[in-house]
Design a protein around this motif. Structure first.
Motif, mmCIF file in Angstrom:
data_model
loop_
_atom_site.group_PDB
_atom_site.id
_atom_site.type_symbol
_atom_site.label_atom_id
_atom_site.label_comp_id
_atom_site.label_asym_id
_atom_site.label_seq_id
_atom_site.Cartn_x
_atom_site.Cartn_y
_atom_site.Cartn_z
ATOM 1 N N GLU A 54 64.286 34.402 28.470
ATOM 2 C CA GLU A 54 64.644 32.992 28.552
ATOM 3 C C GLU A 54 66.152 32.872 28.402
ATOM 4 N N ASP A 55 66.793 32.399 29.439
ATOM 5 C CA ASP A 55 68.243 32.224 29.441
ATOM 6 C C ASP A 55 68.560 31.014 30.312
ATOM 7 N N LYS A 56 68.636 29.863 29.683
ATOM 8 C CA LYS A 56 68.805 28.614 30.420
ATOM 9 C C LYS A 56 70.145 28.530 31.142
ATOM 10 N N ARG A 57 71.080 29.433 30.822
ATOM 11 C CA ARG A 57 72.359 29.448 31.535
ATOM 12 C C ARG A 57 72.180 29.885 32.984
ATOM 13 N N ILE A 58 71.128 30.689 33.244
ATOM 14 C CA ILE A 58 70.952 31.196 34.599
ATOM 15 C C ILE A 58 69.652 30.722 35.271
ATOM 16 N N LEU A 59 68.675 30.243 34.483
ATOM 17 C CA LEU A 59 67.437 29.696 35.067
ATOM 18 C C LEU A 59 66.802 28.775 34.030
ATOM 19 N N PRO A 60 66.354 27.600 34.432
ATOM 20 C CA PRO A 60 65.871 26.619 33.452
ATOM 21 C C PRO A 60 64.544 26.968 32.797
ATOM 22 N N HIS A 61 63.826 27.931 33.333
ATOM 23 C CA HIS A 61 62.517 28.276 32.769
ATOM 24 C C HIS A 61 62.441 29.779 32.520
ATOM 25 N N PRO A 62 61.532 30.254 31.675
ATOM 26 C CA PRO A 62 61.402 31.692 31.405
ATOM 27 C C PRO A 62 61.111 32.474 32.685
ATOM 28 N N PHE A 63 61.536 33.725 32.712
ATOM 29 C CA PHE A 63 61.360 34.558 33.894
ATOM 30 C C PHE A 63 61.223 36.019 33.472
ATOM 31 N N TYR A 64 60.502 36.781 34.279
ATOM 32 C CA TYR A 64 60.385 38.216 34.048
ATOM 33 C C TYR A 64 61.536 38.923 34.763
ATOM 34 N N ALA A 65 62.175 39.831 34.046
ATOM 35 C CA ALA A 65 63.271 40.598 34.622
ATOM 36 C C ALA A 65 63.487 41.852 33.784
ATOM 37 N N SER A 66 64.292 42.747 34.304
ATOM 38 C CA SER A 66 64.691 43.953 33.580
ATOM 39 C C SER A 66 66.204 43.899 33.402
ATOM 40 N N ARG A 67 66.660 43.820 32.147
ATOM 41 C CA ARG A 67 68.095 43.698 31.874
ATOM 42 C C ARG A 67 68.546 44.788 30.908
ATOM 43 N N ILE A 68 69.739 45.280 31.132
ATOM 44 C CA ILE A 68 70.343 46.290 30.268
ATOM 45 C C ILE A 68 70.885 45.614 29.012
ATOM 46 N N ASP A 69 70.639 46.218 27.860
ATOM 47 C CA ASP A 69 71.131 45.675 26.599
ATOM 48 C C ASP A 69 72.662 45.718 26.578
ATOM 49 N N GLN A 70 73.280 44.549 26.409
ATOM 50 C CA GLN A 70 74.733 44.469 26.516
ATOM 51 C C GLN A 70 75.447 45.205 25.385
ATOM 52 N N ASN A 71 74.917 45.153 24.182
ATOM 53 C CA ASN A 71 75.558 45.841 23.063
ATOM 54 C C ASN A 71 75.554 47.350 23.273
ATOM 55 N N GLN A 72 74.435 47.877 23.736
ATOM 56 C CA GLN A 72 74.358 49.315 24.005
ATOM 57 C C GLN A 72 75.265 49.704 25.169
#
Length: 383
Positions: free
Chosen positions: A37-55
């Protein structure tokens, strides 16, 4: 004509920062897709694969950068750094660099991004990667929708065979961004659950992000266990539609046909197919038609989108690397999410990860604008 090989490689993904992390999880049929869930890029929850930014930042800072880089540049630098280190090749004028991406630094156009809009230019992306490592030749940025990654391998092969380079490093990457998600959402192509390529109940794609890199070379790689030889490749654009695939699979069929002709083999030699398999209604149907036209309907086939999501321009390169390990481990990885065939023509979907003696595989990719690419890889005989 010189033989061309693929060998040293690295995958940066949600699984981790080395290829083996991805292989281990795929072998265990573990997906990296998550409900986000990231309302900055899409208003509703979505399935995706994202790389951990801290790592990612932790790995990136190990490279001791002297200037700031965008998120995509960080991914590409981390992946390519590992591959360059393992290859240990001096970066002379005989070494080329190809960067494969669909949208590059598209996220710099979003609000609150600290980089200037000019950073979105693909040429600038190429320059940043080239200069960081000290490549003598200008980077070639290959942006041809979702065939970009595997097309990068085919282009590298041609550059070497025509004598332009002796070695080419290919690195590909794309991001999960507002631009990408909103675009596919407008097409009503985003799935509200993990994607299921070729399945009767599939409802669309998930987006993923990776950076993948590989060495393409004319030097024999017989001592590198995962190495493969490129024995055939072809590309064809059927110019069907700006976003819709050919209903007859014309471009993909012709790409496969010519790649087989270049390899000197018939369809029977292909041990398995690493297909595009986006889990959209039209793409999967088009592929089924093309594979049947090519006489490959009985050949074991998988899509890796259920593990990584659709990683756009990086997908073909990512899936090529997974295919290299599949050959050398004599393992066919399951097409995750598949339950029941949902296309009009027969396909032999790999439903469970199984052992099988493999020598040759076909990698295909298709994309917007009617582009299609097919490349055939063969295990080196010593293995």
């Amino acid at each position: 004509m010189a033989k061309i090989y693929l060998s040293h490689n690295n995958i940066v993904s949600a699984y981790g920062f080395h290829t083996q992390a991805a292989i281990t999880n795929i072998k265990n049929e573990v997906s990296s897709l998550q409900l986000l869930e990231d309302k900055r890029i899409l208003p509703h929850p979505f399935y995706a694969s994202r790389i951990d930014q801290n790592q990612l930042l932790e790995e990136y800072h190990k490279l001791s950068p002297k200037e700031a880089h965008t998120r995509l540049e960080q991914m590409l630098l981390v992946s390519l750094s590992d591959t360059l280190s393992k290859a240990n090749i001096e970066l002379t004028e005989r070494v080329g660099l190809i960067i494969s991406t669909t949208k590059g630094n598209i996220d710099v156009l979003e609000e609150r991004n600290p980089f200037p809009e000019e950073r979105a230019y693909l040429g600038t992306l190429g320059t940043k990667i080239q200069e960081f490592f000290g490549f003598k030749n200008k980077a070639i940025v290959l942006s041809n929708a979702c065939v970009s990654g595997v097309l990068g391998v085919a282009a590298a092969k041609r550059f070497i065979q025509q004598g332009t380079y002796d070695h080419v490093f290919v690195v590909g990457g794309d991001l999960v961004t507002q631009f990408i998600l909103s675009g596919f959402n407008a097409f009503q192509a985003l799935s509200e659950e993990p994607c299921r390529p070729y399945c009767k109940t599939r409802t669309g794609i998930n987006i993923g992000e990776v950076a993948a890199s590989v060495l393409v070379t004319k030097d024999s790689q017989k001592t590198i266990p995962e190495s493969v030889e490129v024995i055939g490749e072809a590309s064809c654009n059927d110019a069907n539609h700006i976003s819709g695939p050919s209903r007859t699979g014309e471009g993909l069929y012709k790409s496969i046909k010519v790649a087989l002709e270049h390899s000197g083999h018939s369809a029977e030699v292909i041990d398995y197919i690493s297909a595009h398999g986006t889990a959209t209604a039209f793409n999967d149907e088009m592929e089924a038609i093309a594979f049947n036209r090519a006489g490959l309907e009985k050949t074991p086939l998988n899509s890796l989108k259920g593990y990584f999501g659709h990683t756009l321009g990086a997908s073909g390169l990512l899936e090529t690397i997974i295919g290299m390990y599949s050959l050398h481990q004599n393992t066919l990885f399951a097409s995750k999410g598949f339950q029941e065939l949902g296309v009009s023509m027969p396909l032999n979907i790999i439903q469970k990860t199984v052992s099988k003696n493999c020598n040759t595989f076909l990698k295909t990719a298709s994309g917007f604008g009617g582009c299609n690419t097919a490349v055939i890889f063969q295990k080196l005989q010593e293995y």
